[in-house]
Design a protein around this motif. Structure first.
Motif, PDB file in Angstrom:
ATOM      1  N   ASP A 169       0.818  -1.215   0.000  1.00  0.00           N
ATOM      2  CA  ASP A 169       0.000   0.000   0.000  1.00  0.00           C
ATOM      3  C   ASP A 169       0.850   1.261   0.000  1.00  0.00           C
ATOM      4  O   ASP A 169       0.329   2.360   0.210  1.00  0.00           O
ATOM      5  CB  ASP A 169      -0.915   0.021   1.236  1.00  0.00           C
ATOM      6  CG  ASP A 169      -1.868  -1.172   1.225  1.00  0.00           C
ATOM      7  OD1 ASP A 169      -2.237  -1.612   0.121  1.00  0.00           O
ATOM      8  OD2 ASP A 169      -2.226  -1.651   2.319  1.00  0.00           O
ATOM      9  N   LYS A 171       2.867   2.273   2.213  1.00  0.00           N
ATOM     10  CA  LYS A 171       2.957   2.882   3.531  1.00  0.00           C
ATOM     11  C   LYS A 171       4.281   2.496   4.163  1.00  0.00           C
ATOM     12  O   LYS A 171       4.743   1.388   4.007  1.00  0.00           O
ATOM     13  CB  LYS A 171       1.796   2.395   4.420  1.00  0.00           C
ATOM     14  CG  LYS A 171       0.436   2.909   3.967  1.00  0.00           C
ATOM     15  CD  LYS A 171      -0.628   2.452   4.923  1.00  0.00           C
ATOM     16  CE  LYS A 171      -1.999   2.983   4.509  1.00  0.00           C
ATOM     17  NZ  LYS A 171      -3.058   2.558   5.457  1.00  0.00           N
ATOM     18  N   ASP A 205       3.907   9.686  11.943  1.00  0.00           N
ATOM     19  CA  ASP A 205       2.975  10.476  11.136  1.00  0.00           C
ATOM     20  C   ASP A 205       3.046   9.968   9.690  1.00  0.00           C
ATOM     21  O   ASP A 205       3.893  10.389   8.901  1.00  0.00           O
ATOM     22  CB  ASP A 205       3.345  11.956  11.225  1.00  0.00           C
ATOM     23  CG  ASP A 205       2.302  12.855  10.567  1.00  0.00           C
ATOM     24  OD1 ASP A 205       1.541  12.361   9.711  1.00  0.00           O
ATOM     25  OD2 ASP A 205       2.271  14.059  10.907  1.00  0.00           O
ATOM     26  N   GLU A 206       2.140   9.063   9.311  1.00  0.00           N
ATOM     27  CA  GLU A 206       2.204   8.422   8.001  1.00  0.00           C
ATOM     28  C   GLU A 206       1.987   9.412   6.860  1.00  0.00           C
ATOM     29  O   GLU A 206       2.611   9.308   5.801  1.00  0.00           O
ATOM     30  CB  GLU A 206       1.176   7.291   7.923  1.00  0.00           C
ATOM     31  CG  GLU A 206       1.476   6.137   8.875  1.00  0.00           C
ATOM     32  CD  GLU A 206       0.524   4.971   8.665  1.00  0.00           C
ATOM     33  OE1 GLU A 206      -0.336   5.061   7.766  1.00  0.00           O
ATOM     34  OE2 GLU A 206       0.639   3.976   9.397  1.00  0.00           O
ATOM     35  N   ASP A 207       1.081  10.385   7.058  1.00  0.00           N
ATOM     36  CA  ASP A 207       0.841  11.377   6.011  1.00  0.00           C
ATOM     37  C   ASP A 207       2.104  12.183   5.730  1.00  0.00           C
ATOM     38  O   ASP A 207       2.452  12.448   4.571  1.00  0.00           O
ATOM     39  CB  ASP A 207      -0.299  12.322   6.423  1.00  0.00           C
ATOM     40  CG  ASP A 207      -1.643  11.585   6.492  1.00  0.00           C
ATOM     41  OD1 ASP A 207      -1.771  10.562   5.779  1.00  0.00           O
ATOM     42  OD2 ASP A 207      -2.518  12.034   7.250  1.00  0.00           O
ATOM     43  N   LEU A 208       2.783  12.574   6.777  1.00  0.00           N
ATOM     44  CA  LEU A 208       4.024  13.340   6.609  1.00  0.00           C
ATOM     45  C   LEU A 208       5.092  12.497   5.925  1.00  0.00           C
ATOM     46  O   LEU A 208       5.829  12.987   5.065  1.00  0.00           O
ATOM     47  CB  LEU A 208       4.532  13.813   7.981  1.00  0.00           C
ATOM     48  CG  LEU A 208       5.849  14.601   7.982  1.00  0.00           C
ATOM     49  CD1 LEU A 208       5.697  15.909   7.197  1.00  0.00           C
ATOM     50  CD2 LEU A 208       6.313  14.891   9.406  1.00  0.00           C
ATOM     51  N   GLN A 210       4.740  10.240   3.726  1.00  0.00           N
ATOM     52  CA  GLN A 210       4.461  10.028   2.300  1.00  0.00           C
ATOM     53  C   GLN A 210       4.630  11.309   1.479  1.00  0.00           C
ATOM     54  O   GLN A 210       4.623  11.276   0.263  1.00  0.00           O
ATOM     55  CB  GLN A 210       3.035   9.502   2.127  1.00  0.00           C
ATOM     56  CG  GLN A 210       2.857   8.075   2.658  1.00  0.00           C
ATOM     57  CD  GLN A 210       1.425   7.592   2.567  1.00  0.00           C
ATOM     58  OE1 GLN A 210       0.547   8.353   2.151  1.00  0.00           O
ATOM     59  NE2 GLN A 210       1.199   6.341   2.946  1.00  0.00           N
ATOM     60  N   SER A 211       4.797  12.450   2.149  1.00  0.00           N
ATOM     61  CA  SER A 211       4.956  13.730   1.446  1.00  0.00           C
ATOM     62  C   SER A 211       6.401  13.922   0.986  1.00  0.00           C
ATOM     63  O   SER A 211       7.296  13.168   1.369  1.00  0.00           O
ATOM     64  CB  SER A 211       4.543  14.881   2.363  1.00  0.00           C
ATOM     65  OG  SER A 211       5.405  14.953   3.491  1.00  0.00           O
ATOM     66  N   LYS A 218      11.770  12.724  -0.600  1.00  0.00           N
ATOM     67  CA  LYS A 218      10.754  12.242   0.322  1.00  0.00           C
ATOM     68  C   LYS A 218      11.148  12.562   1.760  1.00  0.00           C
ATOM     69  O   LYS A 218      12.296  12.375   2.154  1.00  0.00           O
ATOM     70  CB  LYS A 218      10.550  10.745   0.159  1.00  0.00           C
ATOM     71  CG  LYS A 218       9.880  10.373  -1.167  1.00  0.00           C
ATOM     72  CD  LYS A 218       9.598   8.885  -1.238  1.00  0.00           C
ATOM     73  CE  LYS A 218       8.876   8.547  -2.544  1.00  0.00           C
ATOM     74  NZ  LYS A 218       8.592   7.114  -2.641  1.00  0.00           N
TER      75      LYS A 218
END
Length: 510
Positions: A169, A171, A205-208, A210-211, A218
Motif C-alpha cells: 500500500d 505505507k 505520522d504516516e501522512d508526513l 508520504q509527502s 521524500k
C-alpha cells in the motif's frame, strides 16, 4: 585536453596543504578533505598529506578510509612517526585496543621524547583493562555453543539494525531492533538524544512520511537518514569509549585526585582531570596554540585555589608549565618555551619531585638543542643521565648528547656517547636505535679521520637499515659510505706521495 585540465587542480601543493590544515583546525573537515584531495593530485603519495587527510576522515567518522591513508603513509617509510601515531589512533577509535597498543609502542621506541606515544600506551592499556578486567579476574569457560565474532563484524551488524521497507500500500513501516536501553543511548548521544526522539516521533505520522519536499526528496528518506546518522555516530562513540569504560574511568579519576575528600571536593578533581586531558589532546592533535591557551587558563585558576582545595597544587603548577612549554616549542616560541620549562624545573626541585625534575631537564635540553646552544643542551642532559630509568631512555639520551658534541666538532666525545648509546640499544634489543647509534659512531670516526673504522660501522648500519626495511636510511648510508671510502683513498694517496718524496731525497744524497 579539457578533461585533463579539469583533473589537475589550479594551485600549488603547499597552498592546498596550508588551507586544508587551517580548515581542519576550524573544524571544517569536509572542506579540508577537498583541499587534501587536490594536494594529493599534485603530489601523489605524499606521506604528510596522507596523514592530514586521514585525520579528516577520522573526524568525519570514516575509519575505513582513514586507516587506508595511514597505512599508505607508512608504505615507503615504516618508521614515519606521524603515520604510526595516526594508525594507532584510528585502531584505538575502532576499538582495536591491542593493535593500537602495538603501534603506540612502535612509535615510542622510535621517538621516546614525544609525549603523545606515552599517553597512547597508557590509554590503550587502560582501555584493555576496562574491557576485560585484570588478568586475575578473567575466567574462561568452555561451552559447546561458543562463537567468536570480530569487533568489526559486531559494529557492522549494529549499523544494520534500522531497516525500512515499503508495503504494497506504499505505507512506511519500520523494523527496529534495539541494541541498548534508552539510558545507555542517552549517555552516548547527549544533547542529540532529544533530536533522535523527535525524528522517531515524526515516523509515526504516516501522512508526513508520504509527502515530499519542493526538491522532490521524500520526507521519510530525510528522517530515516537522520536517524541512521545518529545511530552510526552512537556506535562510533560507543567504540571510542564504551559506557562501562567511562564509569570505571570516572571512578579512577576520583580516586586519583580526591586523596582527601574534605580538603578536595569532587568537582575540583573532575575539573583538573578533564582540563589536563583536553590540554594533552589539543597538543597531540596539532593544535599547540589552543593547548597553550587552555593550559594558561587552567594555571591561572589553580593558582587562585588554596592548598587545602588542591593538596598537590605545586606539582600541578609545574606540570602545567611543562605543558605550556611543549606547546610553545611546537609554535616555535623558543625563548618562551625555555622559560616555561625552567619554571617546571624550579617547582620540581622545590617540592622534591624527581620524576618532574627529569622531565624538565629533558625538555630544557631539547629547547637548547633546537636553538643551537649545544653545550647548554649537553650540560642539561648530562645532569639527567643518573635519573634515566630504562635502557631505551638512556639510548635516546646518549645519542642526543653525542649529536650535540658532533655539532661542536668534538668528535672524540661524540664517538664515546655514540658507543654508550649503542650499548644501551643492544641491552634494549632495539634495532632502530642500534642503527642511529652506529651511524653516530661512524660520523664521529669520519671527523677523527679514522676512515677504516667509519666504513666498517657504516656497513653495520646498512645491515640494520636493511633489517628494518628503511630504504631512506639505506640510501643515505650508501652515499656517505662511498664518500668515506674516497676520503680514505685520498688519505692513503697523500701518505704514499710523502713516502715517495722522502725516498727521492734519500736517493739524491747517496
Amino acid at each position: 585536453m579539457a578533461a585533463a585540465a579539469d583533473s589537475v587542480p589550479a594551485g600549488t601543493f603547499p597552498s592546498f596543504m596550508a588551507e586544508g590544515t587551517l580548515l581542519c583546525r576550524r573544524g571544517e573537515y569536509g572542506k579540508a578533505l577537498a583541499c587534501f584531495n587536490n594536494a594529493l593530485k599534485l603530489r601523489a603519495g605524499d606521506k604528510h598529506c596522507l596523514v592530514a587527510r586521514s585525520k579528516c576522515y577520522l573526524k568525519l567518522g570514516d575509519t575505513e578510509n582513514s586507516l587506508k591513508d595511514a597505512e599508505a603513509s607508512l608504505q615507503n617509510d615504516k618508521t614515519f612517526s606521524k603515520g604510526l601515531y595516526q594508525k594507532a589512533e584510528i585502531l584505538y577509535t575502532m576499538g582495536d585496543f591491542e593493535f593500537a597498543l602495538v603501534f603506540y609502542h612502535r612509535g615510542y621506541r622510535l621517538r621516546p621524547e614525544l609525549q603523545k606515544f606515552r599517553l597512547g600506551i597508557e590509554k590503550s592499556q587502560e582501555a584493555i583493562v576496562n574491557c576485560i578486567g585484570s588478568p586475575s579476574s578473567v575466567k574462561l569457560e568452555n561451552k559447546e555453543d561458543l562463537r567468536f565474532i570480530s569487533r568489526q563484524a559486531e559494529s557492522k551488524k549494529a549499523n544494520q539494525k534500522l531497516q525500512v521497507k515499503l508495503t504494497k500500500d506504499q505505507k512506511w513501516t519500520r523494523k527496529w531492533e534495539p541494541v541498548r536501553n534508552p539510558k545507555t543511548e542517552r549517555q552516548l548521544l547527549g544533547e542529540l538524544y532529544a533530536d533522535k526522539a523527535y525524528l522517531e516521533k515524526l515516523l509515526k505520522d504516516e501522512d508526513l512520511m508520504q509527502s515530499s519536499t519542493k526538491q522532490g526528496i521524500k520526507v521519510a528518506d530525510l528522517v530515516l537518514s537522520g536517524i541512521s546518522y545518529l545511530d552510526t555516530r552512537s556506535e562510533f562513540w560507543q567504540q571510542q569509549k564504551p559506557i562501562y569504560a567511562r564509569v570505571r574511568e570516572r571512578k579512577l579519576r576520583q580516586q586519583r585526585w580526591m586523596r582527601d575528600k574534605k580538603q578536595k571536593p569532587a568537582e575540583v578533581g573532575r575539573y583538573i582531570v578533564k582540563s589536563m586531558e583536553d590540554i594533552d589532546m589539543l597538543l597531540t592533535g596539532d593544535c599547540p596554540e589552543e593547548s597553550c591557551k587552555k593550559a594558561e587558563r587552567v594555571l591561572k585558576t589553580i593558582q587562585g585555589w588554596s592548598d587545602d582545595e588542591v593538596p598537590n597544587k605545586n606539582e600541578l603548577i609545574g606540570n602545567l608549565h611543562s605543558c605550556i612549554g611543549n606547546a610553545q616549542l611546537e609554535m616555535g616560541q623558543m625563548e618562551a618555551a625555555l622559560q616555561s620549562h625552567k619554571m617546571d624545573l624550579e617547582f620540581a626541585r622545590q617540592n622534591d619531585l624527581p620524576d618532574a625534575v627529569s622531565r624538565a631537564l629533558d625538555n630544557i635540553g631539547r629547547v637548547y638543542a633546537r636553538i643551537g646552544k649545544f653545550q647548554q643542551a649537553i650540560d642539561t642532559w648530562e645532569e639527567k643521565i643518573p635519573m634515566a630509568k630504562s635502557s631505551l631512555e638512556k639510548t635516546w639520551l646518549f645519542h642526543e648528547i653525542g649529536q650535540c658534541y658532533l655539532e661542536l666538532n668534538k668528535a672524540e666525545a661524540a664517538q664515546n656517547y655514540g658507543q654508550k648509546s649503542l650499548q644501551s640499544a643492544d641491552e634494549e634489543g632495539d634495532v632502530e636505535w642500534q642503527l642511529h647509534a652506529t651511524v653516530l659512531v661512524a660520523q664521529a670516526q669520519v671527523k677523527l679521520k679514522d676512515y677504516r673504522s667509519a666504513i666498517l660501522n657504516f656497513e653495520k648500519a646498512l645491515e640494520k637499515a636493511k633489517l628494518i626495511h628503511n630504504e631512506d636510511a639505506q640510501k643515505a648510508i650508501i652515499t656517505v659510505s662511498k664518500w668515506a671510502v674516497a676520503k680514505r683513498r685520498e688519505a692513503w694517496g697523500s701518505i704514499r706521495c710523502g713516502n715517495d718524496s722522502r725516498d727521492q731525497k734519500k736517493a739524491g744524497k747517496t
